[in-house]
Design a protein around this motif. Structure first.
Motif, PDB file in Angstrom:
ATOM      1  N   ASP A 166      -7.425   0.214  75.221  1.00  0.00           N
ATOM      2  CA  ASP A 166      -7.941   0.533  73.895  1.00  0.00           C
ATOM      3  C   ASP A 166      -9.244  -0.224  73.692  1.00  0.00           C
ATOM      4  O   ASP A 166      -9.288  -1.460  73.842  1.00  0.00           O
TER       5      ASP A 166
ATOM      6  N   GLN B 108      -9.891   0.195  68.400  1.00  0.00           N
ATOM      7  CA  GLN B 108      -9.118   1.394  68.737  1.00  0.00           C
ATOM      8  C   GLN B 108      -7.671   0.998  68.995  1.00  0.00           C
ATOM      9  O   GLN B 108      -7.406  -0.035  69.609  1.00  0.00           O
ATOM     10  N   GLY B 109      -6.723   1.810  68.544  1.00  0.00           N
ATOM     11  CA  GLY B 109      -5.323   1.592  68.880  1.00  0.00           C
ATOM     12  C   GLY B 109      -4.835   0.213  68.518  1.00  0.00           C
ATOM     13  O   GLY B 109      -4.936  -0.238  67.373  1.00  0.00           O
TER      14      GLY B 109
ATOM     15  N   SER C 193      -5.987  -2.636  69.852  1.00  0.00           N
ATOM     16  CA  SER C 193      -6.971  -3.676  70.099  1.00  0.00           C
ATOM     17  C   SER C 193      -7.510  -4.211  68.779  1.00  0.00           C
ATOM     18  O   SER C 193      -7.475  -3.528  67.754  1.00  0.00           O
TER      19      SER C 193
ATOM     20  N   TYR D  53      -2.391   9.229  65.875  1.00  0.00           N
ATOM     21  CA  TYR D  53      -3.841   9.015  65.832  1.00  0.00           C
ATOM     22  C   TYR D  53      -4.317   8.757  64.408  1.00  0.00           C
ATOM     23  O   TYR D  53      -5.221   7.933  64.189  1.00  0.00           O
TER      24      TYR D  53
ATOM     25  N   THR E  13      -6.581   7.062  71.083  1.00  0.00           N
ATOM     26  CA  THR E  13      -6.272   5.744  71.619  1.00  0.00           C
ATOM     27  C   THR E  13      -5.963   5.923  73.112  1.00  0.00           C
ATOM     28  O   THR E  13      -6.129   7.017  73.658  1.00  0.00           O
ATOM     29  N   TRP E  14      -5.464   4.867  73.755  1.00  0.00           N
ATOM     30  CA  TRP E  14      -5.071   4.985  75.165  1.00  0.00           C
ATOM     31  C   TRP E  14      -4.073   6.120  75.385  1.00  0.00           C
ATOM     32  O   TRP E  14      -3.981   6.674  76.490  1.00  0.00           O
TER      33      TRP E  14
ATOM     34  N   ALA F 258      -3.411   5.157  63.588  1.00  0.00           N
ATOM     35  CA  ALA F 258      -4.258   4.195  64.291  1.00  0.00           C
ATOM     36  C   ALA F 258      -5.590   4.008  63.585  1.00  0.00           C
ATOM     37  O   ALA F 258      -6.155   2.907  63.568  1.00  0.00           O
TER      38      ALA F 258
END
Length: 312
Positions: A83, A87-88, A90, A216, A62-63, A219
């Motif tokens: 993101d 992802q993450g 978003s 991670y 992710t970010w 996520a």
């Protein structure tokens, strides 16, 4: 430009992924923006009046992959880590993960944050998106830095190697493209799967601690994150087709920095991109595997600073 970020983390807008704990970084602010119907998560800090730098991470991150790099940029730059869709924190749309569609969402998000021109720094699948973004929105870019990634339709091999010395780096491309099966096999085992990538593809297996593995894995496990992560691979053929079509008419003229590592996947990013870009430079970061921002963050921050200074 947006207003200055504060040292106390807070969220603005609506977080679509509430079951995933937020990771906070001192001096940076969480924001969510509507990017053509997809809510994207951005983490913003640094100098609001400075040159803007947009950071994109890849699979399975992710970010947060940029957390060690971002503080080294805040004295000179307006720093934005985004993101990608799925992802993450978003939103995870049901479809539309080819890199041209995704790049349009990312560019819209950057504009929504008040930034019209920026430098783009991207790793892994983030670099897939960055290459397509440069093809579509080059006039808004000061430069593009691409880290250790084969680009669909450009430098990503059509065939998976069977040589064991190389196959372990790319075997997952075919697996991720199979409909439904990865989700069935990986449900409840996300941490083991993510941990394999992060430990094996980094030069040192101790690069990532348990908290990072937990983040991670969570996520990817939450709210359709695994499906969304795999969608980039499943739409890679469409990404490749659109890249090749765009390059029939033009080459990139924006400065491109190819960043490879001593033990990464792509030995010379700049050489792999140079047939389609008129202005490429290269660096090879020593003592690093695939996850260069995590493994050598000071070197990446320095490379970004030098690259932007050369082309500002």
């Amino acid at each position: 430009m947006t207003g200055p970020a504060t040292s106390t983390p807070h969220a603005s807008g609506s977080n679509p992924i509430r079951d995933l704990p937020l990771q906070h970084l001192a001096g940076f602010t969480h924001r969510w923006v509507d990017a053509d119907g997809v809510r994207l998560h951005a983490v913003e800090g640094g100098r609001p009046s400075g040159p803007a730098v947009v950071l994109l991470a890849g699979f399975p991150q992710t970010w947060w992959a940029w957390r060690k790099v971002m503080p080294g940029l805040t004295d000179r730059f307006h720093v934005i880590a985004i993101d990608l869709p799925g992802q993450g924190h978003s939103e995870r749309p049901e479809r539309g993960y080819d890199t041209h569609a995704v790049s349009a969402h990312v560019h819209t998000a950057v504009k929504a944050l008040g930034v019209s021109t920026y430098s783009l720094v991207a790793h892994d699948i983030g670099a897939w998106v960055a290459f397509s973004l440069a093809l579509n929105f080059e006039s808004h870019l000061r430069g593009v830095a691409l880290l250790d990634a084969g680009i669909p339709g450009i430098t990503l091999p059509e065939a998976i190697p069977t040589d064991p010395d190389r196959a372990w780096k790319t075997w997952h491309f075919a697996f991720h493209m199979v409909p439904d099966l990865p989700e069935t096999l990986l449900a409840g085992r996300e941490r083991e799967y993510v941990g394999w990538f992060l430990k094996v593809k980094a030069l040192s297996p101790d690069t990532f601690d348990d908290a990072e593995l937990d983040h991670y894995a969570a996520a990817i496990a939450v709210d359709g994150g695994l499906r969304a992560s795999l969608a980039y691979y499943r739409d890679a053929a469409e990404s490749a087709r659109k890249n090749r079509e765009a390059l029939k008419w033009r080459h990139l003229t924006v400065p491109v920095l190819g960043i490879s590592s001593s033990h990464g996947s792509v030995p010379d990013m700049a050489a792999s991109i140079s047939p389609w870009a008129d202005n490429t430079t290269r660096i090879v970061v020593p003592d690093a595997g695939h996850f260069i921002p995590d493994e050598q963050p000071e070197a990446i921050a320095a490379a970004i600073r030098d690259f932007i200074a050369d082309h500002d």
